[in-house]
Design a protein around this motif. Structure first.
Motif, PDB file in Angstrom:
ATOM      1  N   ASP A 188       2.353   1.456  -3.574  1.00  0.00           N
ATOM      2  CA  ASP A 188       1.330   1.854  -4.543  1.00  0.00           C
ATOM      3  C   ASP A 188       1.003   3.333  -4.393  1.00  0.00           C
ATOM      4  OD1 ASP A 188      -0.692   1.520  -6.563  1.00  0.00           O
ATOM      5  OD2 ASP A 188      -2.192   1.406  -4.963  1.00  0.00           O
ATOM      6  N   SER A 189       0.886   3.788  -3.154  1.00  0.00           N
ATOM      7  CA  SER A 189       0.548   5.193  -2.900  1.00  0.00           C
ATOM      8  C   SER A 189       1.634   6.135  -3.388  1.00  0.00           C
ATOM      9  CB  SER A 189       0.310   5.415  -1.404  1.00  0.00           C
ATOM     10  OG  SER A 189      -0.792   4.667  -0.965  1.00  0.00           O
ATOM     11  N   MET A 231       4.125   5.601  -5.555  1.00  0.00           N
ATOM     12  CA  MET A 231       4.321   5.555  -7.006  1.00  0.00           C
ATOM     13  C   MET A 231       3.211   6.293  -7.735  1.00  0.00           C
ATOM     14  SD  MET A 231       5.878   1.741  -7.719  1.00  0.00           S
ATOM     15  CE  MET A 231       4.546   0.867  -6.896  1.00  0.00           C
ATOM     16  N   SER A 232       1.966   6.072  -7.326  1.00  0.00           N
ATOM     17  CA  SER A 232       0.861   6.735  -8.013  1.00  0.00           C
ATOM     18  C   SER A 232       0.854   8.237  -7.748  1.00  0.00           C
ATOM     19  CB  SER A 232      -0.476   6.095  -7.630  1.00  0.00           C
ATOM     20  OG  SER A 232      -0.718   6.205  -6.251  1.00  0.00           O
ATOM     21  N   GLU A 280      -1.489  -2.632 -12.390  1.00  0.00           N
ATOM     22  CA  GLU A 280      -0.773  -3.821 -11.954  1.00  0.00           C
ATOM     23  C   GLU A 280       0.308  -3.398 -10.969  1.00  0.00           C
ATOM     24  OE1 GLU A 280       1.814  -7.487 -13.915  1.00  0.00           O
ATOM     25  OE2 GLU A 280       0.632  -6.182 -15.195  1.00  0.00           O
ATOM     26  N   LEU A 281       0.572  -4.263 -10.017  1.00  0.00           N
ATOM     27  CA  LEU A 281       1.586  -3.993  -9.007  1.00  0.00           C
ATOM     28  C   LEU A 281       2.314  -5.299  -8.712  1.00  0.00           C
ATOM     29  CD1 LEU A 281       2.742  -1.952  -6.877  1.00  0.00           C
ATOM     30  CD2 LEU A 281       0.970  -2.784  -5.340  1.00  0.00           C
ATOM     31  N   THR A 322       0.828  -1.204   0.000  1.00  0.00           N
ATOM     32  CA  THR A 322       0.000   0.000   0.000  1.00  0.00           C
ATOM     33  C   THR A 322       0.860   1.251   0.000  1.00  0.00           C
ATOM     34  OG1 THR A 322      -1.781  -1.171   1.130  1.00  0.00           O
ATOM     35  CG2 THR A 322      -1.822   1.233   1.244  1.00  0.00           C
ATOM     36  N   TYR A 349      -5.690   8.759 -13.249  1.00  0.00           N
ATOM     37  CA  TYR A 349      -4.927   7.535 -13.447  1.00  0.00           C
ATOM     38  C   TYR A 349      -5.455   6.488 -12.490  1.00  0.00           C
ATOM     39  CZ  TYR A 349      -2.959   8.649  -8.990  1.00  0.00           C
ATOM     40  OH  TYR A 349      -2.842   8.920  -7.655  1.00  0.00           O
ATOM     41  N   THR A 350      -5.003   5.278 -12.667  1.00  0.00           N
ATOM     42  CA  THR A 350      -5.257   4.224 -11.700  1.00  0.00           C
ATOM     43  C   THR A 350      -4.140   3.195 -11.809  1.00  0.00           C
ATOM     44  OG1 THR A 350      -6.924   2.714 -10.796  1.00  0.00           O
ATOM     45  CG2 THR A 350      -6.677   2.742 -13.191  1.00  0.00           C
ATOM     46  N   THR A 351      -3.899   2.455 -10.763  1.00  0.00           N
ATOM     47  CA  THR A 351      -2.915   1.382 -10.807  1.00  0.00           C
ATOM     48  C   THR A 351      -3.548   0.197 -11.526  1.00  0.00           C
ATOM     49  OG1 THR A 351      -1.977   2.102  -8.708  1.00  0.00           O
ATOM     50  CG2 THR A 351      -1.465  -0.148  -9.406  1.00  0.00           C
TER      51      THR A 351
END
Length: 109
Positions: free
Chosen positions: A71-72, A74-75, A92-93, A68, A88-90
């Motif tokens: 992801d946070s 990087m986004s 793939e991680l 988490t 935007y949205t993630t």
């Protein structure tokens, strides 16, 4: 609550605005105790202090906490590069863990 209109802000302006959110606005960052250390165009640094609530059954920080955080950050870094009105949205991680984190107040950045 601020009178700022996020729809008219660039991504960098939005991230700088989010950095000043009042503590009572619900967010994953507030839930986990994330704090923005740096917000620049294309670069964001977020930190959190681990705590016992983050432990998995083996006594180390659950991988989902690290995921988490990653992801946070990087986004948010991507978001600082967007023009006003873009999103935007993630999709793939993938994370390769190399060592465990302790749930004893260690700072993850």
């Amino acid at each position: 609550m601020s009178t700022a209109d996020p729809d008219t802000m660039t991504g960098l302006e939005q991230m700088r605005w989010v950095r000043t959110y009042p503590a009572d606005i619900p967010s994953i960052g507030r839930l986990l105790g994330m704090r923005f250390e740096e917000v620049e165009h294309g670069r964001v640094t977020i930190a959190l202090d681990t705590r016992p609530d983050f432990a998995n059954p083996l006594g180390t920080v659950h991988g989902g906490i690290a995921a988490t955080l990653l992801d946070s950050v990087m986004s948010c870094a991507v978001h600082t590069t967007l023009p006003a009105g873009a999103s935007y949205t993630t999709l793939e991680l993938k994370i390769n863990y190399i060592r465990a984190a302790r749930p004893d107040g260690q700072t993850l950045t």
